[in-house]
Every structure is written in C-alpha cells, then in structure tokens.
Design a protein around this motif. Structure first.
Motif, PDB file in Angstrom:
ATOM      1  N   THR A   1       0.839  -1.194   0.000  1.00 30.51           N
ATOM      2  CA  THR A   1       0.000   0.000   0.000  1.00 30.51           C
ATOM      3  C   THR A   1       0.875   1.246   0.000  1.00 30.51           C
ATOM      4  N   ILE A   2       0.579   2.176  -0.906  1.00 28.55           N
ATOM      5  CA  ILE A   2       1.325   3.431  -1.001  1.00 28.55           C
ATOM      6  C   ILE A   2       0.544   4.544  -0.302  1.00 28.55           C
ATOM      7  N   ASN A   3       1.181   5.190   0.664  1.00 22.78           N
ATOM      8  CA  ASN A   3       0.594   6.325   1.368  1.00 22.78           C
ATOM      9  C   ASN A   3       1.391   7.576   1.026  1.00 22.78           C
ATOM     10  N   THR A   4       0.707   8.657   0.718  1.00 19.60           N
ATOM     11  CA  THR A   4       1.394   9.872   0.283  1.00 19.60           C
ATOM     12  C   THR A   4       1.190  11.011   1.280  1.00 19.60           C
ATOM     13  N   ILE A   5       2.253  11.776   1.496  1.00 12.36           N
ATOM     14  CA  ILE A   5       2.216  12.914   2.417  1.00 12.36           C
ATOM     15  C   ILE A   5       2.685  14.149   1.663  1.00 12.36           C
ATOM     16  N   PHE A   6       1.753  15.046   1.381  1.00 15.56           N
ATOM     17  CA  PHE A   6       2.103  16.277   0.677  1.00 15.56           C
ATOM     18  C   PHE A   6       2.388  17.374   1.687  1.00 15.56           C
ATOM     19  N   CYS A   7       3.522  18.014   1.520  1.00 16.16           N
ATOM     20  CA  CYS A   7       3.905  19.078   2.439  1.00 16.16           C
ATOM     21  C   CYS A   7       3.417  20.408   1.872  1.00 16.16           C
ATOM     22  N   GLY A   8       2.218  20.777   2.271  1.00 21.05           N
ATOM     23  CA  GLY A   8       1.635  22.013   1.763  1.00 21.05           C
ATOM     24  C   GLY A   8       0.123  21.970   1.799  1.00 21.05           C
ATOM     25  N   ASP A   9      -0.497  22.770   0.949  1.00 16.30           N
ATOM     26  CA  ASP A   9      -1.951  22.886   0.923  1.00 16.30           C
ATOM     27  C   ASP A   9      -2.610  21.588   0.449  1.00 16.30           C
ATOM     28  N   TYR A  10      -3.669  21.191   1.133  1.00 13.50           N
ATOM     29  CA  TYR A  10      -4.352  19.926   0.841  1.00 13.50           C
ATOM     30  C   TYR A  10      -4.827  19.875  -0.614  1.00 13.50           C
ATOM     31  N   ASN A  11      -5.470  20.929  -1.085  1.00 14.08           N
ATOM     32  CA  ASN A  11      -5.994  20.950  -2.452  1.00 14.08           C
ATOM     33  C   ASN A  11      -4.883  20.993  -3.496  1.00 14.08           C
ATOM     34  N   GLN A  12      -3.765  21.614  -3.158  1.00 15.75           N
ATOM     35  CA  GLN A  12      -2.639  21.622  -4.083  1.00 15.75           C
ATOM     36  C   GLN A  12      -2.079  20.215  -4.252  1.00 15.75           C
ATOM     37  N   GLY A  13      -2.066  19.468  -3.165  1.00 16.69           N
ATOM     38  CA  GLY A  13      -1.613  18.087  -3.248  1.00 16.69           C
ATOM     39  C   GLY A  13      -2.521  17.252  -4.139  1.00 16.69           C
ATOM     40  N   ILE A  14      -3.815  17.531  -4.089  1.00 14.25           N
ATOM     41  CA  ILE A  14      -4.765  16.823  -4.953  1.00 14.25           C
ATOM     42  C   ILE A  14      -4.506  17.164  -6.413  1.00 14.25           C
ATOM     43  N   SER A  15      -4.330  18.460  -6.697  1.00  8.29           N
ATOM     44  CA  SER A  15      -4.148  18.905  -8.079  1.00  8.29           C
ATOM     45  C   SER A  15      -2.819  18.452  -8.674  1.00  8.29           C
ATOM     46  N   THR A  16      -1.866  18.109  -7.827  1.00  2.00           N
ATOM     47  CA  THR A  16      -0.564  17.633  -8.320  1.00  2.00           C
ATOM     48  C   THR A  16      -0.420  16.116  -8.188  1.00  2.00           C
ATOM     49  N   SER A  17      -1.559  15.431  -8.065  1.00  2.00           N
ATOM     50  CA  SER A  17      -1.670  13.967  -8.157  1.00  2.00           C
ATOM     51  C   SER A  17      -1.199  13.190  -6.933  1.00  2.00           C
ATOM     52  N   TRP A  18      -0.930  13.836  -5.814  1.00  2.00           N
ATOM     53  CA  TRP A  18      -0.530  13.102  -4.617  1.00  2.00           C
ATOM     54  C   TRP A  18      -1.671  12.245  -4.070  1.00  2.00           C
ATOM     55  N   LYS A  19      -2.869  12.760  -4.132  1.00  2.00           N
ATOM     56  CA  LYS A  19      -4.005  11.974  -3.656  1.00  2.00           C
ATOM     57  C   LYS A  19      -4.236  10.768  -4.554  1.00  2.00           C
ATOM     58  N   ASP A  20      -4.150  10.959  -5.866  1.00  2.00           N
ATOM     59  CA  ASP A  20      -4.341   9.857  -6.803  1.00  2.00           C
ATOM     60  C   ASP A  20      -3.251   8.806  -6.609  1.00  2.00           C
ATOM     61  N   GLY A  21      -2.044   9.258  -6.298  1.00  2.00           N
ATOM     62  CA  GLY A  21      -0.934   8.332  -6.073  1.00  2.00           C
ATOM     63  C   GLY A  21      -1.194   7.374  -4.935  1.00  2.00           C
ATOM     64  N   ALA A  22      -1.980   7.816  -3.952  1.00  2.00           N
ATOM     65  CA  ALA A  22      -2.334   6.942  -2.828  1.00  2.00           C
ATOM     66  C   ALA A  22      -3.572   6.108  -3.137  1.00  2.00           C
ATOM     67  N   ALA A  23      -4.539   6.730  -3.781  1.00  2.00           N
ATOM     68  CA  ALA A  23      -5.828   6.081  -4.026  1.00  2.00           C
ATOM     69  C   ALA A  23      -5.699   4.817  -4.875  1.00  2.00           C
ATOM     70  N   LEU A  24      -4.735   4.786  -5.773  1.00  3.06           N
ATOM     71  CA  LEU A  24      -4.597   3.650  -6.689  1.00  3.06           C
ATOM     72  C   LEU A  24      -4.267   2.337  -5.976  1.00  3.06           C
ATOM     73  N   THR A  25      -3.724   2.417  -4.762  1.00  2.00           N
ATOM     74  CA  THR A  25      -3.455   1.204  -3.984  1.00  2.00           C
ATOM     75  C   THR A  25      -4.285   1.197  -2.699  1.00  2.00           C
TER      76      THR A  25
END
Length: 385
Positions: A187-211
C-alpha cells in the motif's frame, strides 16, 4: 525539502510499522515444546519503506516530526493480532537531492529493511538537503525492486512517500508503479507538504488512491506543544537504570551501546517530554537489540552462551563459565523487565495527566498518521489494546 521533514516522514512510517499482523496462524500441536515453532511464530512483519524528499527546506515540519516520533511509536506499539505482537522492519530512501547520482534518478537507499530503531533514528538525523529533481514514481519503483518485501500475505507492507513537488515528475509513471505495488500487496501512502488541495491537483491523492492508501497534507508550521508531567523525572531516572541492563557482546557491542546513548541525546535535544517518550518506546516490545545485547540475544535464541569466546564478552564476563554467564544475563533480564514494567505503569498515569491538560487534541501529524494506519490495519484484523 529539509532533512527535518524526513524525520517527519520517519515518524509516519513508524506509525505504520507498529501495526499488527493480519491473520493468526494455527499453532502446531507440540508448539509449547518445540523451540523451532516458538521461533517461527514471530516471523510475521510490518514492513515500512520511508521515501523522503531531501530537496527543499522545511524546518518546521522536520521539527514537528522529530518531536512527535516516539509518541507515534508508543501509540502504535499497542497493536495486536489476536494475542500476538508484530515484528517491525523499516527501510529508508532519500530522493530529489542534487548530491545524489543523476543517472539513478537522484535516489539513494539509505537503509534496507532493518529492525534496529536506533540505527534508523541515526540515519534520519544524519540526512542533509540540497535542491534537485523529485521523481516520485521512480523512487517508489526503486524501493519495490530493491527491498525484500517477502511473500507472506499476512505481512502489512506499507510505503510512505513525502514531498512537495508534483507527483508526476520523472520518466516513471506513478500509475504503472501502483500496479506493481498492488501485485506485491503493498500500500502506497502519500504525504504532501503544503496545501491539501494543491496536493490533490498535483496527483498526490491519486498516487495513494490507486493502492487504497491514504493521502495526507501536513501543515509544516504547526508547532508541537510539549506537556510536562509529574512523572517525567522518575521515568528519565529509570531510563538511566534501563541502559545499565544492556550486556554488550561481539564486535559491534561498544559501538551500538554508544549509538543508543546518542539517540537518547537526540531525543533529549528536543525536550524532556520527547526524551520521556523515547524511554517509553525502549520499554516496549518493539525495541530489541539482539545483534549486540546478550540479554535480547539469549531470549531470542540468537546466540548460544556456550559458543561465545572470551574476546566477544564484556570485561565483567571475561573468564566466566557458561553457567555464570547465564546467571548474570538472567539477572539482567529480570532487572530490565522490572524497570520496563515500572516505566509502563508511570506512563499510564502520564497519559491520563497529559490528556487532561491538552487543549488541542487534533495534532495534524500524529492523528493523521495514526488514524490512517489503524484503518489500513483493520483489513488485516489488527486491534489496539
């Protein structure tokens, strides 16, 4: 992102490691009489790979991670699967640093899977930062290829990757990497250092969701509030007594006991409360040092006292018979258990005191990480007591 942030991620990872094993295995009929079977029951693992961006500066986040690391470990040390407690292995990578080899994607394996918490802490504290290219897909794929993840479906296998640049950078597509991770049960868990929505727009959320992993965004400027308790001084005195129960052996004994003291000092460097939290961690089942401590080595059947040569022993045991050495080690083990139990008793009171003093119960790092790991661990039938 600064070395300090890596410590943050380290904390995070530590969280994952403390989860418990998935399914209880049926014991062999002669289990109580079979040493081999007794050894095998502890062969299920929590495997956590920490992939840390060392490109930019983020002092606040790093400090937050270091300050909360041992608290996270302690919270997750209560994880169980039935009556069993898990083993822990942690691996560490850094990426996105100009000082690393560009031909390898600015990626370096700092530490392969290890159970040595002091060694892991040392490596995290030693990381340095430098601007560079941050290839999330490539560092994940590198960890999938290089690490020994094992084939036990009951192991909890987690990747925590932290950074602040788009998840899509580099030639290795993170979507393809996710497919590879799922095939290995990781399982891949992602931690974006910054604004929550910016992390979504730069694919960090998708990077976690796929697993089916967790996506988290951390406010690196949130400071940690240290609450002093009436039990801290006594716990720290017990830590000094605890350290005296370690019986070094072998070629690395002196080096490792010095490392233990160094990591005590690193924790103390943040606050008395942080040093107390590390002491509590040292009283848990997660802190084992069988490679250099004779008490742990004998308990885990890693060495036979009869085969130890005189030059492998500390001064106080040189020239002693096997019977005398066993008696000495047994006494140290009993002393250690008494000290650890006392630390746990005091910490139970400390936890109650701190909970009554806290006004902010929603610490971004600590709660986000703990909650995420617990949710994933439920799928493996883990519980917290």
């Amino acid at each position: 992102m600064k070395t300090h942030f890596k410590t943050l991620v380290f904390s995070i990872a530590l969280i994952g490691f403390t989860a418990c094993n998935a399914n209880n295995k049926k014991q062999p009929a002669n289990y109580a009489q079979t040493e081999i079977a007794k050894h095998e029951i502890n062969k299920q693992f929590i495997k956590v790979a920490l992939l840390l961006d060392t490109s930019n500066s983020m002092d606040g986040l790093i400090d937050q991670a270091k300050a909360q690391l041992w608290d996270i470990v302690n919270e997750l040390s209560y994880a169980k699967c039935g009556s069993n407690k898990p083993n822990l292995e942690i691996a560490l990578y850094e990426y996105g640093n100009d000082g690393l080899n560009s031909a390898e994607g600015y990626i370096r394996q700092v530490l392969a899977f290890s159970t040595d918490l002091d060694e892991i802490s040392k490596e995290l504290f030693s990381l340095t930062t430098n601007g560079g290219e941050e290839y999330c897909g490539q560092v994940i794929q590198t960890s999938l290829n290089q690490l020994n993840w094992g084939k036990n479906p009951d192991d909890l296998k987690l990747i925590f990757i932290a950074g602040n640049e788009p998840f899509t950078q580099g030639k290795v597509n993170y979507k393809d990497v996710s497919v590879n991770a799922k095939e290995k049960g990781i399982t891949i868990n992602t931690i974006f250092c910054g604004d929550y929505n910016q992390g979504i727009s730069t694919s960090w959320k998708d990077g976690a969701a796929l697993t089916n992993g967790d996506y988290m965004a951390i406010n690196q400027n949130k400071t940690t509030v240290h609450i002093v308790s009436p039990y801290d001084d006594e716990i720290l005195i017990l830590n000094q007594k605890l350290n005296k129960t370690y019986v070094i052996y072998g070629k690395i004994g002196k080096q490792k006991i010095a490392l233990q003291a160094e990591q005590d000092s690193n924790a103390q460097g943040y606050s008395k409360a942080n040093a107390v939290s590390r002491t509590v961690s040292k009283s848990s089942h997660l802190y084992k040092n069988e490679t250099w401590d004779l008490v742990d080595a004998v308990e885990l059947k890693e060495v036979s006292v009869e085969t130890l040569k005189d030059d492998a022993l500390p001064e106080e045991l040189k020239g002693k018979s096997a019977a005398e050495i066993k008696k000495y080690v047994s006494e140290k083990k009993k002393e250690r258990e008494q000290i650890q139990n006392k630390i746990q008793e005091l910490n139970a009171k400390r936890k109650i005191y701190i909970s009554e003093q806290k006004t902010d119960t929603k610490n971004g790092l600590e709660n986000a990480m703990t909650n995420a790991i617990k949710e994933q661990a439920k799928k493996k039938k883990y519980t917290w007591n």
